[in-house]
Design a protein around this motif. Sequence first.
Motif, PDB file in Angstrom:
ATOM      1  N   SER A 494     146.360  19.567   5.008  1.00 12.85           N
ATOM      2  CA  SER A 494     147.674  20.197   4.963  1.00 12.85           C
ATOM      3  C   SER A 494     148.568  19.575   3.912  1.00 12.85           C
ATOM      4  CB  SER A 494     148.331  20.092   6.339  1.00 12.85           C
ATOM      5  OG  SER A 494     148.507  18.736   6.665  1.00 12.85           O
ATOM      6  N   LEU A 495     148.191  18.468   3.408  1.00 18.00           N
ATOM      7  CA  LEU A 495     149.028  17.822   2.401  1.00 18.00           C
ATOM      8  C   LEU A 495     148.730  18.340   1.005  1.00 18.00           C
ATOM      9  CD1 LEU A 495     148.782  14.148   3.670  1.00 18.00           C
ATOM     10  CD2 LEU A 495     150.498  15.883   4.196  1.00 18.00           C
ATOM     11  N   ALA A 496     147.805  19.246   0.903  1.00 20.10           N
ATOM     12  CA  ALA A 496     147.340  19.613  -0.419  1.00 20.10           C
ATOM     13  C   ALA A 496     148.325  20.471  -1.191  1.00 20.10           C
ATOM     14  CB  ALA A 496     146.014  20.359  -0.293  1.00 20.10           C
ATOM     15  N   ALA A 497     149.161  21.228  -0.509  1.00 21.38           N
ATOM     16  CA  ALA A 497     149.982  22.197  -1.201  1.00 21.38           C
ATOM     17  C   ALA A 497     151.080  21.536  -2.020  1.00 21.38           C
ATOM     18  CB  ALA A 497     150.595  23.154  -0.186  1.00 21.38           C
ATOM     19  N   GLY A 498     151.128  21.874  -3.302  1.00 17.30           N
ATOM     20  CA  GLY A 498     152.211  21.445  -4.166  1.00 17.30           C
ATOM     21  C   GLY A 498     152.148  19.978  -4.552  1.00 17.30           C
ATOM     22  N   PRO A 499     152.877  19.661  -5.620  1.00 19.51           N
ATOM     23  CA  PRO A 499     152.908  18.271  -6.050  1.00 19.51           C
ATOM     24  C   PRO A 499     153.674  17.404  -5.057  1.00 19.51           C
ATOM     25  CG  PRO A 499     154.477  19.560  -7.296  1.00 19.51           C
ATOM     26  CD  PRO A 499     153.715  20.530  -6.428  1.00 19.51           C
ATOM     27  N   ARG A 500     153.212  16.214  -4.889  1.00 14.60           N
ATOM     28  CA  ARG A 500     153.844  15.296  -3.926  1.00 14.60           C
ATOM     29  C   ARG A 500     154.021  13.949  -4.611  1.00 14.60           C
ATOM     30  NH1 ARG A 500     153.185  17.570   1.206  1.00 14.60           N
ATOM     31  NH2 ARG A 500     153.533  15.574   2.209  1.00 14.60           N
ATOM     32  N   PRO A 501     155.021  13.883  -5.447  1.00 15.00           N
ATOM     33  CA  PRO A 501     155.160  12.698  -6.289  1.00 15.00           C
ATOM     34  C   PRO A 501     155.716  11.465  -5.578  1.00 15.00           C
ATOM     35  CG  PRO A 501     156.937  14.221  -6.726  1.00 15.00           C
ATOM     36  CD  PRO A 501     156.036  14.901  -5.737  1.00 15.00           C
ATOM     37  N   PHE A 502     156.251  11.629  -4.396  1.00 13.79           N
ATOM     38  CA  PHE A 502     156.903  10.489  -3.745  1.00 13.79           C
ATOM     39  C   PHE A 502     155.932   9.836  -2.757  1.00 13.79           C
ATOM     40  CE2 PHE A 502     160.195  13.358  -5.114  1.00 13.79           C
ATOM     41  CZ  PHE A 502     161.099  12.519  -5.748  1.00 13.79           C
ATOM     42  N   LYS A 503     155.538   8.652  -3.135  1.00 18.06           N
ATOM     43  CA  LYS A 503     154.531   7.973  -2.330  1.00 18.06           C
ATOM     44  C   LYS A 503     155.147   6.826  -1.537  1.00 18.06           C
ATOM     45  CE  LYS A 503     150.097   5.575  -2.632  1.00 18.06           C
ATOM     46  NZ  LYS A 503     150.582   4.465  -1.791  1.00 18.06           N
ATOM     47  N   CYS A 504     154.737   6.729  -0.335  1.00 17.97           N
ATOM     48  CA  CYS A 504     155.215   5.654   0.532  1.00 17.97           C
ATOM     49  C   CYS A 504     154.629   4.327   0.070  1.00 17.97           C
ATOM     50  CB  CYS A 504     154.807   5.938   1.977  1.00 17.97           C
ATOM     51  SG  CYS A 504     155.237   4.605   3.115  1.00 17.97           S
ATOM     52  N   SER A 505     155.499   3.345   0.045  1.00 17.92           N
ATOM     53  CA  SER A 505     155.047   2.040  -0.409  1.00 17.92           C
ATOM     54  C   SER A 505     154.252   1.305   0.663  1.00 17.92           C
ATOM     55  CB  SER A 505     156.254   1.193  -0.818  1.00 17.92           C
ATOM     56  OG  SER A 505     157.150   1.087   0.281  1.00 17.92           O
ATOM     57  N   ALA A 506     154.392   1.768   1.868  1.00 19.64           N
ATOM     58  CA  ALA A 506     153.733   1.058   2.969  1.00 19.64           C
ATOM     59  C   ALA A 506     152.427   1.716   3.398  1.00 19.64           C
ATOM     60  CB  ALA A 506     154.674   0.960   4.167  1.00 19.64           C
ATOM     61  N   CYS A 507     152.283   2.957   3.046  1.00 21.75           N
ATOM     62  CA  CYS A 507     151.040   3.626   3.414  1.00 21.75           C
ATOM     63  C   CYS A 507     150.681   4.608   2.303  1.00 21.75           C
ATOM     64  CB  CYS A 507     151.160   4.331   4.763  1.00 21.75           C
ATOM     65  SG  CYS A 507     152.241   5.779   4.751  1.00 21.75           S
ATOM     66  N   GLU A 508     149.732   5.395   2.535  1.00 17.14           N
ATOM     67  CA  GLU A 508     149.219   6.263   1.487  1.00 17.14           C
ATOM     68  C   GLU A 508     149.884   7.638   1.461  1.00 17.14           C
ATOM     69  OE1 GLU A 508     146.960   5.304  -0.892  1.00 17.14           O
ATOM     70  OE2 GLU A 508     147.466   3.376   0.009  1.00 17.14           O
ATOM     71  N   LYS A 509     150.814   7.852   2.316  1.00 20.69           N
ATOM     72  CA  LYS A 509     151.365   9.195   2.420  1.00 20.69           C
ATOM     73  C   LYS A 509     152.256   9.524   1.231  1.00 20.69           C
ATOM     74  CE  LYS A 509     151.076   9.754   7.384  1.00 20.69           C
ATOM     75  NZ  LYS A 509     151.799  10.015   8.639  1.00 20.69           N
ATOM     76  N   THR A 510     152.195  10.776   0.868  1.00 19.78           N
ATOM     77  CA  THR A 510     153.021  11.246  -0.249  1.00 19.78           C
ATOM     78  C   THR A 510     153.889  12.406   0.215  1.00 19.78           C
ATOM     79  OG1 THR A 510     151.270  12.763  -0.942  1.00 19.78           O
ATOM     80  CG2 THR A 510     151.320  10.583  -1.968  1.00 19.78           C
ATOM     81  N   TYR A 511     155.004  12.596  -0.503  1.00 19.91           N
ATOM     82  CA  TYR A 511     155.966  13.609  -0.092  1.00 19.91           C
ATOM     83  C   TYR A 511     156.506  14.351  -1.298  1.00 19.91           C
ATOM     84  CZ  TYR A 511     155.498  11.186   4.253  1.00 19.91           C
ATOM     85  OH  TYR A 511     154.965  10.640   5.373  1.00 19.91           O
ATOM     86  N   LYS A 512     157.030  15.507  -0.987  1.00 25.22           N
ATOM     87  CA  LYS A 512     157.548  16.354  -2.057  1.00 25.22           C
ATOM     88  C   LYS A 512     158.898  15.884  -2.567  1.00 25.22           C
ATOM     89  CE  LYS A 512     155.281  20.556  -0.406  1.00 25.22           C
ATOM     90  NZ  LYS A 512     155.464  21.846   0.256  1.00 25.22           N
ATOM     91  N   ASP A 513     159.655  15.251  -1.710  1.00 28.37           N
ATOM     92  CA  ASP A 513     160.993  14.829  -2.143  1.00 28.37           C
ATOM     93  C   ASP A 513     161.323  13.443  -1.596  1.00 28.37           C
ATOM     94  OD1 ASP A 513     162.810  15.199   0.462  1.00 28.37           O
ATOM     95  OD2 ASP A 513     161.329  16.809   0.361  1.00 28.37           O
TER      96      ASP A 513
END
Length: 612
Positions: A494-513
């Motif tokens: 589910s994380l695949a859609a769209g660019p997700r340039p904001f990455k969490c410094s503590a884990c591997e998760k990325t976000y759109k904003d």
Amino acid sequence: MVSGPLALRWCVWAGRGDMGPDMELPSHSKQLLLQLNQQRTQGFLCDVIVMVENAVFRAHKNVLAASSVYFKSLVLHDNLISLDTDMVSSAVFQQILDFIYTGRLLPGEPPAEPNFSTLLTAASYLQLPELAALCRRKLKRAGKPFGSGRGSAGLGRPPRSQRLATASVIQTRYPGLVDGRKGAPQELSQAKGSDDELFLGGLSQEGVHGLGRPVCPGSGEAGLGSCSTNGGGGSGSCEQELGLDLSKKSPPLPPATPGPSLTSDDPAQLSDSQEGSPLSTSAPPVANSASYPELGGALSEPMELEGAEDSPLCLLEGPGGPPPRKSLRHAARKKEWARKEPAAASPFERRDMAPKGPCPGEEAEGLGDRVPNGILAGSAAAGRPFGEPPYPCKEEEENGKDGSEDSAQSGSEGGPAGAPYVYRQEGYEPVPYGDNLYVCIPCAKGFPSSEQLNAHVETHAEEELLIKEEGGAYETGSAGADEEAEDLSAPSASLAAGPRPFKCSACEKTYKDAATLRQHEKTHWLARPFPCGICGKMFTQRGTMTRHMRSHLGLKPFACGECGMRFTRQYRLTEHMRVHSGEKPYECQLCGGKFTQQRNLISHLRMHTAPS
DNA sequence: CTGGGGAAGGGGCCC
DNA sequence: AGGGCCCCTTCCCCA
């Protein structure tokens, strides 16, 4: 319905004794009021919560509406009302509520002559003209000037800082507390209201440690809800923030224009409904109150009633006396309950009312700083003109957010239709619903009866179904099933859609904003910044906390059109509707079993995968 | 008595 | 801020 508007108004008029035909049973109005007050003390059929400072009062919408046009306009839309704490303190409101339900001015706590100046201020603010007139007469008699009810004597409240030290106690006022209260510290005694009063937080750590742990309203006796039942497991601390606007639908800016009534004894100023008020100004103050009754002790009330035993009003108690509480765990009974009170949330009857243990304070550090002292101190606003509308709620105000725009004016919260939550600023004219007091919260339409409201709510469900069908056969269901398949096979898909340039410094998760990333990063914090004002449980997101608070207060805006059951979340209602439709969109790929709830499919899959 | 299913409450967290 | 969805959990019923 005995508590219906008409019945109540009739009761109100009868109570005055100067309107309408003579009653066959002269004590009828007394008995009716007595029953209502008794029900209030038991929380029975209470359908509105009034928050004042850190206190919560339960009451009946009909009674409030019949007593004050101000309340009438408020309860029309909301199950939760927050009063301007600069105009009325919790202690004063306690007296006012007692007055509304008993026609008597009861001694304060500790027992003392009521502060009529303070009462006058509050009565004027709440548009209780007869109480205001009574206060003026009392003041005149005492030779005290009035009209400066907001003076230094003010609202009879301890300083904000002192109130903030109030124990973190959800304090129900059981009979046994009455005596013990006399020697209580000021904070606590101030905090203790009647049975219908619960106390929200606002506590310093001293308060917490010194006065004990939060007490959940056990056994549903009087509670507004329960402490967290799971998950948190009482992991919250007992420190709280105050001033949360729990009811997105509750207008922070009441429409009161109470100014003129402060100095007027003129009955002509009363609206029609107020003229019919039950608040007999001649009611003598009595040195005790039906507000501190032995619960269920109708016949031991201080009111002198004739023939109470014979009164048909005993039926008000409902079948079998006080409402079942723990027994509601039975699902069928829950549904039965839902049918009985379809139009109002019943915050007091939940299956999980029982306290699940104390709230440890281990997460409390630093929370003292979170108490918005500045707001509270600053809001004394003694110089504010009397007639000025009350302030919006605390933090929201501080943040420059005007809650009135949010909920009272825009009505955006009310639903897609842009619900016209219009509150008149002067006088009282019928709100758009007139006497249609049963209001569909999503679309803000009013209906004269709960049955009609339910029928209307059903149309929402039908519309929803139609949209679903038009937009593709049960998209939700199939999509849900797909998501489930994704979840089970490839959780990150589910994380695949769209660019997700904001990455969490503590884990591997990325976000759109960035905002979402910030929000996520809070989940890594040890401290959770949003404490529940009632049980102290801590949350990483304010929204989660407010949702949690609603569950405490039993705010369930989403009603099932089929059975009347109510839910705190739309999603829950959607899920629940499948019970009625028979839809089972979640299918086990292993055995073909179908489920209405995705979570039950997941549980089921565990059964498949669990080592046997 | 036990396990499975149905239904629901609550919290986490992303959008 | 609110909606939506996921997950954990509980409670109840029933076979």
